[in-house]
Structure formats: structure tokens, C-alpha cells
Enzyme design. Structure first.
Site, mmCIF file in Angstrom:
data_model
loop_
_atom_site.group_PDB
_atom_site.id
_atom_site.type_symbol
_atom_site.label_atom_id
_atom_site.label_comp_id
_atom_site.label_asym_id
_atom_site.label_seq_id
_atom_site.Cartn_x
_atom_site.Cartn_y
_atom_site.Cartn_z
ATOM 1 N N GLY A 131 103.911 47.188 22.905
ATOM 2 C CA GLY A 131 103.881 48.316 22.147
ATOM 3 C C GLY A 131 104.806 48.575 20.756
ATOM 4 O O GLY A 131 104.530 48.160 19.784
ATOM 5 N N THR A 158 93.334 54.902 18.692
ATOM 6 C CA THR A 158 92.812 56.095 18.210
ATOM 7 C C THR A 158 91.545 55.923 17.471
ATOM 8 O O THR A 158 91.440 54.847 16.829
ATOM 9 C CB THR A 158 93.965 56.924 17.271
ATOM 10 O OG1 THR A 158 94.992 56.760 17.924
ATOM 11 C CG2 THR A 158 93.477 58.206 16.905
ATOM 12 N N GLU A 363 102.673 55.585 16.116
ATOM 13 C CA GLU A 363 102.828 54.741 14.851
ATOM 14 C C GLU A 363 104.295 54.731 14.948
ATOM 15 O O GLU A 363 104.768 54.904 13.800
ATOM 16 C CB GLU A 363 102.349 55.806 13.970
ATOM 17 C CG GLU A 363 100.856 55.830 13.670
ATOM 18 C CD GLU A 363 100.178 55.949 12.307
ATOM 19 O OE1 GLU A 363 100.854 55.630 11.467
ATOM 20 O OE2 GLU A 363 98.935 56.269 12.312
HETATM 21 N N1 CAA Z 1 107.852 46.847 6.202
HETATM 22 C C1 CAA Z 1 107.474 45.674 5.778
HETATM 23 N N2 CAA Z 1 107.889 44.639 6.481
HETATM 24 C C2 CAA Z 1 108.575 44.524 7.453
HETATM 25 C C3 CAA Z 1 108.874 45.812 7.970
HETATM 26 C C4 CAA Z 1 108.589 46.834 7.597
HETATM 27 N N3 CAA Z 1 108.887 48.182 7.986
HETATM 28 N N4 CAA Z 1 109.381 45.552 9.501
HETATM 29 C C5 CAA Z 1 109.539 44.096 9.577
HETATM 30 N N5 CAA Z 1 108.973 43.694 8.403
HETATM 31 C C6 CAA Z 1 108.898 42.201 8.246
HETATM 32 C C7 CAA Z 1 110.122 41.670 8.287
HETATM 33 O O1 CAA Z 1 110.627 41.564 6.744
HETATM 34 C C8 CAA Z 1 109.908 40.167 8.686
HETATM 35 O O2 CAA Z 1 109.519 39.384 7.585
HETATM 36 P P1 CAA Z 1 109.995 37.847 7.474
HETATM 37 O O3 CAA Z 1 109.677 37.080 8.509
HETATM 38 O O4 CAA Z 1 109.217 37.485 6.124
HETATM 39 O O5 CAA Z 1 111.469 38.006 7.135
HETATM 40 C C9 CAA Z 1 108.818 40.405 9.772
HETATM 41 O O6 CAA Z 1 107.964 41.514 9.350
HETATM 42 C C10 CAA Z 1 109.866 40.505 11.152
HETATM 43 O O7 CAA Z 1 110.561 41.514 11.005
HETATM 44 P P2 CAA Z 1 111.406 41.747 12.245
HETATM 45 O O8 CAA Z 1 111.971 40.437 12.775
HETATM 46 O O9 CAA Z 1 112.444 42.785 11.680
HETATM 47 O O10 CAA Z 1 110.288 42.541 13.227
HETATM 48 P P3 CAA Z 1 110.603 43.228 14.652
HETATM 49 O O11 CAA Z 1 109.802 42.149 15.699
HETATM 50 O O12 CAA Z 1 112.021 43.102 15.075
HETATM 51 O O13 CAA Z 1 109.868 44.253 14.671
HETATM 52 C C11 CAA Z 1 109.687 46.788 14.278
HETATM 53 C C12 CAA Z 1 110.167 45.395 13.695
HETATM 54 C C13 CAA Z 1 110.134 47.662 13.157
HETATM 55 C C14 CAA Z 1 110.234 47.261 15.607
HETATM 56 C C15 CAA Z 1 108.257 46.813 14.418
HETATM 57 O O14 CAA Z 1 107.790 45.897 15.522
HETATM 58 C C16 CAA Z 1 107.766 48.361 14.806
HETATM 59 O O15 CAA Z 1 107.247 48.604 13.747
HETATM 60 N N6 CAA Z 1 107.293 48.614 16.059
HETATM 61 C C17 CAA Z 1 106.469 49.730 16.184
HETATM 62 C C18 CAA Z 1 105.068 49.415 16.325
HETATM 63 C C19 CAA Z 1 104.268 50.488 15.939
HETATM 64 O O16 CAA Z 1 104.610 51.452 14.854
HETATM 65 N N7 CAA Z 1 102.921 50.600 16.493
HETATM 66 C C20 CAA Z 1 102.044 51.703 15.910
HETATM 67 C C21 CAA Z 1 100.689 51.221 16.563
HETATM 68 S S1 CAA Z 1 99.622 52.111 15.665
HETATM 69 C C22 CAA Z 1 99.536 53.895 16.168
HETATM 70 O O17 CAA Z 1 100.084 54.300 16.880
HETATM 71 C C23 CAA Z 1 98.251 54.428 15.345
HETATM 72 C C24 CAA Z 1 97.862 55.391 16.162
HETATM 73 O O18 CAA Z 1 96.938 55.481 17.108
HETATM 74 C C25 CAA Z 1 97.966 56.955 15.821
#
Ligand code: CAA
Length: 379
Positions: A131, A158, A363
Site C-alpha cells: 500500500g 477506483t 493517493e
Molecule cells: N516523485 C518522483 N520520483 C520519486 C518520488 C516522487 N514523489 N518519490 C520517489 N521517487 C523516485 C526517487 O527519486 C527514486 O529514484 P532513484 O532510484 O532514481 O533515486 C525512486 O523513486 C525510489 O525512491 P524512494 O526510495 O524514496 O522510494 P520509497 O520506496 O521510499 O517510496 C514513497 C516513496 C513516497 C513512500 C512512495 O512509495 C509512495 O508515494 N507511497 C504511497 C503510494 C500511493 O500513493 N499509493 C496510491 C495508490 S493510487 C490511489 O490511491 C488512487 C485511488 O484509487 C484514488
């Protein structure tokens, strides 16, 4: 920055407000009560150009700015948060990934259909065990000569079951974490894509949320979106911006809670005077109005940054976190102001209360928004 709407944006606001009052409001109770996806309304939204507000005209969209799109979600959500999330997911994470990361063939094939509302879009990232930690997803895509064979499952999708295309994320290599993830455009009739039963949710009863199973699902090679291994970046890039859509949905819920509460407080009399004459109620309204206004500024500031192609992920997360918290608090206060009536289905604040909660979850939970904001401050 200038937070006044342009003439064009104001026209969009009035058009959506009018549509929501005339075409959506009369249907809301039945749609939510029967847990029925509002197909007819979504079709009309397509006819009005609402399913492709920020999509360029060359790709069949309305070619309007990002703020106009956010206005559309905001106004719709005042009347129906269900329609707000349908539109936000369809556009921000259902259509934009193809527009921004697709090749010409993919863009020409899918974007005009999505932008016109002929197709509905969905986004399949979340899994039972992945998630908030999206990069730990396990769905596999194994390449053969002509196809990728997908196996795995997705949850909380969704628009699922109603959508024509699913932007689906799966692992194409054994590289750990975000590195081995790729994105695919999966069409609804692809053999091996199994749509699960709709979830029974606390709110947003007109919106469909399903589980998807990929059982040796054969996805043609040309459906790979972007390059292999680029999937996680595609997901993040679109979520960065998509979160402003959910923030606008939450803002609409908060505004509705405030409007209903102020009207009721002036009308409802106890002890021989309107309840608004009590400081306890009037101050609640003042707090709600201040927080709703602050949420509005954050939402439209984030939208303006997107329009200017300026970095916006921190501001999008701030807007989503604050607007969703405000929606939840305003809806709770609205139920309190309505008293016993607020706890019944007779009045809309009960629905606002149920619909508000999920804006703090999907999200990216608000805990994840904290993480994104903190990272951008400290990096
Ligand atoms: N924008 C662009 N690139 C990003 C980023 C961002 N916000 N966050 C991370 N990255 C990139 C990093 O730069 C990194 O790239 P490199 O390997 O080239 O350096 C890579 O992604 C990995 O980054 P992290 O190691 O920081 O990633 P992480 O595993 O720690 O995760 C997190 C980051 C922000 C926690 C991410 O997992 C996240 O956003 N989690 C939430 C998931 C989410 O929002 N799910 C929603 C589902 S869709 C939904 O809900 C729709 C609906 O039905 C309404």
C-alpha cells in the site's frame, strides 16, 4: 501570486456548478443508496468535455489549463465526492500517464477516447501487501516473444470494473524495490484480467472499488508504457500531480460541510433563537471557514505551480494533507451542528462525514504526505 480565477476559469466553475446542481444533485441520493456507478452522468460529463479538461485539443481534450481541471473536481465534489474521485482518477492517473509517457501510437490510440469519455481510465498500483510501500509490489510481468504474462493481484482499484483501461504496475526484473517495476496499459477485455467483487465501503458508495487478479494475463508487448524499469517513476510522477485532484475533492467536501452548517445554524431555533446566535456554534463556523479557506489557497497554489511547470510535489502533498484533514474536521463539526438530525441519512452531512475520511487515505495516506514534505525540506 494571483489566486483570482481568469474569465475562462470562472466560466468553467459556473458551468460545472450548474451541471452539478441540475444533473447530479437530483441523482445523488439514489446513486449512493443503491451503490450504483453513475454511468449516465459520466457520459454527460464526457459530452461537456469534463473527462478531458487539461488534455490538449490535438488529443481530443478540452485543452484547458490545470486550474480549470481542479475547479471541475472541486465544484463536482461539493455535490458528489463520488464524481470527484471518478474524474480525478480517470484524468490524473488514468489518462495522464499515457499522455506524458506513452509513445505516439499509444497516445493516438487511447488518449482521445479517454479525453472524450468514451473510455474510462483506472490505475492499478496498490496490492494486498504493498500500500504505502508501493515499491514492494509483487505482481510479475514475464516477457515472451510477443507478450508480457502478468500474474498477481491489485486491491482498492477506483473505477475498477467500469474502466476500459488500467495503468498497471508489475515487476519485470528481479531488481529490488522501485528499480524493477514497469508500467503497462491493460485493456479491460485482456484474457486473464479478472475483476473482483466491489468493496463495501464506508463512503463514496457510487464509486466502484474492486480487486483485480492477473491470472496469466497476456498483455501484448506494445502495451508497455515507457521503458522497462521506468514504472515506479511513472507512478510517482503522476501521483505527485494527481494528489492535487484528491485535495480538490476534499476541498469540495469541506466547503459543502461549511455551507450546509451555516445555513442550518441560521434556520434551526432552540431556546427561542437560531443556534447560530450561540458563540459555541458561531465560533465553530468561523474555524471551519478559516480552515476551508486555507485549504483552498493550498489547492489552487499547487495547481498554479503545475501550470507553470514549476516543482509542485511538496505543495501537492501539503494541499492533499491539509485539505483532507480539513474535510474530515469540517464534516465532523457539521454533524455536531445538525445534532441528532446530522446523524441520520435524512441530511447530507452524514454522507459528507463518511466520504471525507478516505481523502486522508487514498493517493498516499497523510502519513506518506508528511514523508514527502519532510523529504523535500530536508534533502
Ligand atoms: N516523485 C518522483 N520520483 C520519486 C518520488 C516522487 N514523489 N518519490 C520517489 N521517487 C523516485 C526517487 O527519486 C527514486 O529514484 P532513484 O532510484 O532514481 O533515486 C525512486 O523513486 C525510489 O525512491 P524512494 O526510495 O524514496 O522510494 P520509497 O520506496 O521510499 O517510496 C514513497 C516513496 C513516497 C513512500 C512512495 O512509495 C509512495 O508515494 N507511497 C504511497 C503510494 C500511493 O500513493 N499509493 C496510491 C495508490 S493510487 C490511489 O490511491 C488512487 C485511488 O484509487 C484514488
Amino acid at each position: 501570486m494571483n489566486l483570482r480565477f481568469t474569465e475562462e476559469q470562472e466560466m468553467m466553475r459556473k458551468m460545472v456548478q450548474d451541471f452539478a446542481e441540475k444533473e447530479v444533485q437530483p441523482e445523488v441520493e439514489q446513486m449512493e443508496g443503491e451503490e450504483r456507478f453513475p454511468r449516465k452522468i459520466v457520459r454527460k460529463m464526457g459530452e461537456l468535455g469534463l473527462m478531458g479538461v487539461p488534455i490538449p485539443e490535438d488529443y481530443g481534450g478540452s485543452g484547458m489549463d490545470y486550474t480549470s481541471y481542479i475547479i471541475a473536481i472541486n465544484e463536482l465534489s461539493k455535490v458528489s465526492a463520488t464524481l470527484g474521485v471518478i474524474l480525478s482518477v480517470h484524468t490524473s492517473v488514468g489518462t495522464n500517464p499515457i499522455l506524458y509517457f506513452g509513445n505516439d501510437k499509444q497516445k493516438n490510440k487511447y488518449v482521445p477516447k479517454l479525453a472524450s469519455g468514451e473510455y474510462l481510465g483506472a490505475f492499478a498500483l496498490t496490492e494486498p501487501g504493498a500500500g504505502s510501500d508501493a515499491a514492494s509490489l509483487k505482481t510479475k510481468a514475464v516477457k515472451s516473444d510477443t507478450d508480457y504474462i502478468l500474474n498477481g493481484s491489485k486491491v482498492f482499484i477506483t473505477n475498477g470494473g467500469e474502466a476500459d483501461t488500467y495503468i498497471t504496475f508489475a515487476r519485470t526484473s528481479d531488481e529490488p524495490g522501485s528499480k524493477g517495476v514497469s508500467a503497462f496499459i491493460v485493456e479491460k477485455d485482456t484474457p486473464g484480467l479478472i475483476i473482483g467483487k466491489p468493496e463495501k465501503k464506508m463512503g463514496l458508495h457510487g464509486s466502484s472499488t474492486v480487486q483485480l487478479t492477473f491470472d496469466n494475463c497476456k498483455v501484448p508487448k506494445e502495451q508497455l508504457l515507457g521503458d522497462e524499469g521506468e514504472g515506479f517513476k511513472i507512478a510517482m510522477a503522476n501521483l505527485n500531480v494527481g494528489r492535487i485532484g484528491i485535495a480538490a475533492q476534499a476541498l469540495g467536501i469541506g466547503e459543502a460541510a461549511l455551507d450546509y452548517s451555516a445555513a442550518y445554524a441560521k434556520e434551526r431555533e432552540q431556546f427561542g433563537k437560531p443556534i447560530a446566535a450561540n458563540q459555541g456554534i458561531a465560533f465553530k463556523l468561523a474555524d471551519m471557514a478559516t480552515e476551508v479557506e486555507a485549504a483552498k489557497l493550498l489547492v489552487y497554489q499547487a495547481a498554479a505551480l503545475v501550470e507553470q511547470d514549476a516543482p509542485s510535489s511538496k505543495e501537492a502533498s501539503m494541499a492533499k494533507m491539509y485539505a483532507s484533514k480539513t474535510a474530515r474536521k469540517a464534516a465532523i463539526e457539521a454533524v455536531q451542528i445538525f445534532g441528532g438530525y446530522g446523524y441520520t441519512e435524512e441530511y447530507p452531512v452524514e454522507r459528507l462525514f463518511r466520504d471525507a475520511k478516505v481523502t486522508e487515505i487514498y493517493e498516499g495516506t497523510n502519513e506518506i504526505q508528511h514523508k514527502v514534505i519532510a523529504k523535500s525540506l530536508l534533502d
